[in-house]
Design a protein around this motif. Structure first.
Motif, short mmCIF file in Angstrom:
data_model
loop_
_atom_site.label_atom_id
_atom_site.label_comp_id
_atom_site.label_asym_id
_atom_site.label_seq_id
_atom_site.Cartn_x
_atom_site.Cartn_y
_atom_site.Cartn_z
N ASN A 150 41.36 37.60 41.41
CA ASN A 150 42.48 36.67 41.52
C ASN A 150 43.79 37.46 41.39
O ASN A 150 43.77 38.69 41.32
N ARG A 151 44.89 36.74 41.33
CA ARG A 151 46.20 37.40 41.29
C ARG A 151 46.57 37.91 39.91
O ARG A 151 47.59 38.58 39.75
N GLY A 152 45.78 37.59 38.90
CA GLY A 152 46.06 38.08 37.56
C GLY A 152 47.20 37.39 36.87
O GLY A 152 47.77 37.92 35.91
N ARG A 153 47.55 36.18 37.33
CA ARG A 153 48.70 35.49 36.75
C ARG A 153 48.35 34.68 35.51
O ARG A 153 49.24 34.28 34.76
N LYS A 154 47.07 34.39 35.33
CA LYS A 154 46.64 33.64 34.16
C LYS A 154 45.68 34.51 33.36
O LYS A 154 44.71 35.04 33.90
N THR A 155 45.94 34.66 32.09
CA THR A 155 45.06 35.44 31.24
C THR A 155 44.15 34.50 30.45
O THR A 155 44.57 33.44 29.99
N ARG A 156 42.89 34.87 30.35
CA ARG A 156 41.89 34.07 29.64
C ARG A 156 41.10 34.97 28.70
O ARG A 156 40.88 36.16 28.99
N GLU A 157 40.68 34.39 27.60
CA GLU A 157 39.76 35.08 26.70
C GLU A 157 38.35 34.59 27.00
O GLU A 157 38.10 33.38 27.01
N TRP A 158 37.44 35.52 27.26
CA TRP A 158 36.08 35.14 27.61
C TRP A 158 35.11 35.50 26.49
O TRP A 158 35.33 36.50 25.79
N PRO A 159 34.03 34.73 26.34
CA PRO A 159 33.04 35.02 25.29
C PRO A 159 32.03 36.08 25.73
O PRO A 159 30.84 35.98 25.46
N GLY A 160 32.50 37.12 26.40
CA GLY A 160 31.63 38.18 26.88
C GLY A 160 32.40 39.07 27.83
O GLY A 160 33.58 38.84 28.13
N ASP A 161 31.72 40.12 28.33
CA ASP A 161 32.37 41.07 29.23
C ASP A 161 32.51 40.47 30.62
O ASP A 161 31.53 39.99 31.21
N VAL A 162 33.73 40.50 31.15
CA VAL A 162 34.02 40.01 32.49
C VAL A 162 34.89 41.04 33.19
O VAL A 162 35.95 41.41 32.68
N GLU A 163 34.45 41.52 34.34
CA GLU A 163 35.25 42.46 35.12
C GLU A 163 36.35 41.69 35.84
O GLU A 163 36.10 40.65 36.45
N GLN A 164 37.57 42.22 35.78
CA GLN A 164 38.71 41.56 36.40
C GLN A 164 39.24 42.44 37.54
O GLN A 164 39.62 43.59 37.31
N LEU A 165 39.26 41.89 38.75
CA LEU A 165 39.84 42.57 39.90
C LEU A 165 41.07 41.78 40.36
O LEU A 165 41.07 40.56 40.33
N GLN A 166 42.07 42.51 40.79
CA GLN A 166 43.33 41.86 41.14
C GLN A 166 43.66 42.04 42.62
O GLN A 166 43.45 43.10 43.19
N GLY A 167 44.17 40.97 43.22
CA GLY A 167 44.60 40.99 44.61
C GLY A 167 45.23 39.66 44.95
O GLY A 167 45.39 38.80 44.09
N ASP A 168 45.57 39.48 46.21
CA ASP A 168 46.23 38.25 46.63
C ASP A 168 45.74 37.89 48.03
O ASP A 168 46.09 38.54 49.02
N ARG A 169 44.94 36.85 48.12
CA ARG A 169 44.38 36.45 49.40
C ARG A 169 45.46 35.90 50.33
O ARG A 169 45.31 35.94 51.55
N ASN A 170 46.54 35.42 49.78
CA ASN A 170 47.61 34.86 50.61
C ASN A 170 48.32 35.95 51.41
O ASN A 170 48.85 35.69 52.49
N THR A 171 48.33 37.17 50.87
CA THR A 171 48.96 38.29 51.58
C THR A 171 47.95 39.21 52.22
O THR A 171 48.31 40.24 52.80
N GLY A 172 46.66 38.87 52.10
CA GLY A 172 45.62 39.70 52.68
C GLY A 172 45.23 40.89 51.84
O GLY A 172 44.52 41.79 52.33
N ASP A 173 45.66 40.93 50.60
CA ASP A 173 45.35 42.05 49.71
C ASP A 173 44.00 41.84 49.04
O ASP A 173 43.90 41.26 47.96
N LEU A 174 42.94 42.29 49.70
CA LEU A 174 41.57 42.18 49.19
C LEU A 174 40.97 43.56 48.93
O LEU A 174 39.75 43.71 48.83
N ALA A 175 41.82 44.57 48.81
CA ALA A 175 41.33 45.95 48.71
C ALA A 175 40.37 46.14 47.54
O ALA A 175 39.43 46.94 47.64
N ALA A 176 40.57 45.43 46.45
CA ALA A 176 39.73 45.61 45.26
C ALA A 176 38.28 45.20 45.51
O ALA A 176 37.39 45.57 44.73
N LEU A 177 38.03 44.46 46.59
CA LEU A 177 36.66 44.00 46.89
C LEU A 177 35.91 44.95 47.82
O LEU A 177 34.70 44.78 48.02
N LYS A 178 36.60 45.92 48.37
CA LYS A 178 35.97 46.81 49.36
C LYS A 178 34.88 47.67 48.73
O LYS A 178 34.98 48.11 47.59
#
Length: 378
Positions: free
Chosen positions: A68-96
């Protein structure tokens, strides 16, 4: 339909849940453990239903990646990998150059978002789950229509050039663009795609107040303006039920298209409001005002009277969508009492300025005026 005795039993459980969070949910049947731990990519994940998906998937032992865009921070009850990008601008590089067992696409409204994700993730995920909407249907005039019903057609110049601003300016585009997004998902993922079409999503965390209005209003007690005769059907789904079932659909590798709305059997407006009143132990008195009176007073269904649309004419089937396919795949629902109590508890925990003005429904002043007019007319 649930009778008064059953409602009183549920209300007692809900009252206990107010003191001991999770008690009602814990009473629900617990599904068997998954046969396999999955690597799940969630596009979005920090909005309304996404956090419920994340927590439930972690509880089930799966490995989670959020994009996601990383605009909202959340606390998770376990390990969660966070990748950042913006689908509205076509920035999906983190998924390649990455692979996952399942991708859950929560936020897509625009067809080019679905296209871009498909181009990048085809062959990289074994199962693509697209969260669509029950608004994709072209008409709502037939009760018990299923997933084969005709879809809304986009008639603009170029669906791939539509933007979020254009949808905000013309909400009539919403259903048609979701339908085109579904088509893109099927184009790229074929038989390994699952399309889930939720109805009205409600529960703790709902910032639209399209259900929250009723627990908040009923909790205040007194005379409550209620729409129609009370016999119009209503359909909705708790965000937690939708999220948890989505994860179980991933575990089943269940493909196809499913209407995800509830409850399991018909619920009418009177049953919903009386159920909320029982759960909250309120002294509210419902004053049922005829639909034609409300229309004459410019009181709109759905907006001014949330969750309600008269079951007649073009909207005769609006709250009567068939959910048989989803029920057969294990969709289940927590009691209305649990949703009502938990929603009100969440709302009361919000800042005072948030509670001061509900985002759906009518103001206390307008309600008082309408009640006086209705009584005078009667």
């Amino acid at each position: 339909m649930i009778d008064r005795r059953q409602w009183l039993q549920l209300a007692g459980a809900a009252a206990a849940a107010w003191v001991v969070p999770g008690l009602v949910a814990a009473a629900m049947p617990k599904p068997a453990p998954p046969a396999k731990r999955l690597r799940i990519l969630i596009l979005g994940g920090t909005g309304f239903t996404g956090p419920h998906q994340v927590r439930y998937a972690l509880e089930r032992g799966h490995t989670l990646t959020l994009f996601n865009r990383g605009r909202k921070t959340r606390e998770w009850p376990g390990d969660v990998e966070q990748l950042q990008g913006d689908r509205n601008t076509g920035d999906l590089a983190a998924l390649k150059d990455r692979e996952w067992d399942v991708c859950i696409d929560n936020p897509t409204t625009l067809p080019f978002w679905a296209r871009d994700a498909g181009q990048l993730l085809k062959g990289k995920v074994g199962h693509y789950i697209f969260i669509s909407t029950i608004s994709v249907y072209a008409a709502n005039d037939t009760a018990d229509a299923d997933e084969s019903d005709a879809l809304a057609q986009y008639t603009g110049p170029d669906a791939m050039r539509e933007t979020q601003d254009s949808v905000r300016a013309n909400m009539a585009l919403y259903g048609a663009l979701k339908a085109r997004s579904e088509a893109e998902v099927r184009h790229w993922f074929g038989d390994t795609a699952t399309v889930i079409r939720p109805g009205l999503i409600v529960g703790p965390g709902d910032e639209t107040d399209r259900f929250t209005y009723w627990p908040a209003r009923i909790a205040r007690g007194g005379e409550v303006l209620a729409p129609g005769s009370g016999e119009d059907p209503v359909q909705f789904i708790d965000a937690r039920d939708l999220a948890e079932w989505t994860i179980r659909m991933a575990e089943q590798r269940a493909f196809g298209t499913f209407n995800a709305t509830g409850p399991a059997t018909m619920l009418r407006m009177r049953g919903m409001l009386e159920g909320i009143r029982g759960a909250l132990k309120s002294d509210a008195q419902f004053i049922w005002a005829a639909a034609d009176f409300l229309e004459a007073q410019n009181v709109s269904p759905w907006g001014d009277m949330p969750a309600w649309i008269p079951a007649e004419g073009d909207s005769a089937g609006f709250a009567r969508r068939s959910n048989k396919k989803a029920l057969a795949k294990g969709l289940d629902f927590r009691p209305l009492s649990a949703t009502a109590v938990d929603t009100l508890g969440w709302f009361k925990a919000q800042p005072e300025e948030r509670q001061a003005k509900l985002r759906a429904g009518i103001s206390p002043e307008r309600e008082k005026e309408l009640l006086a007019l209705w009584k005078s007319r009667a």
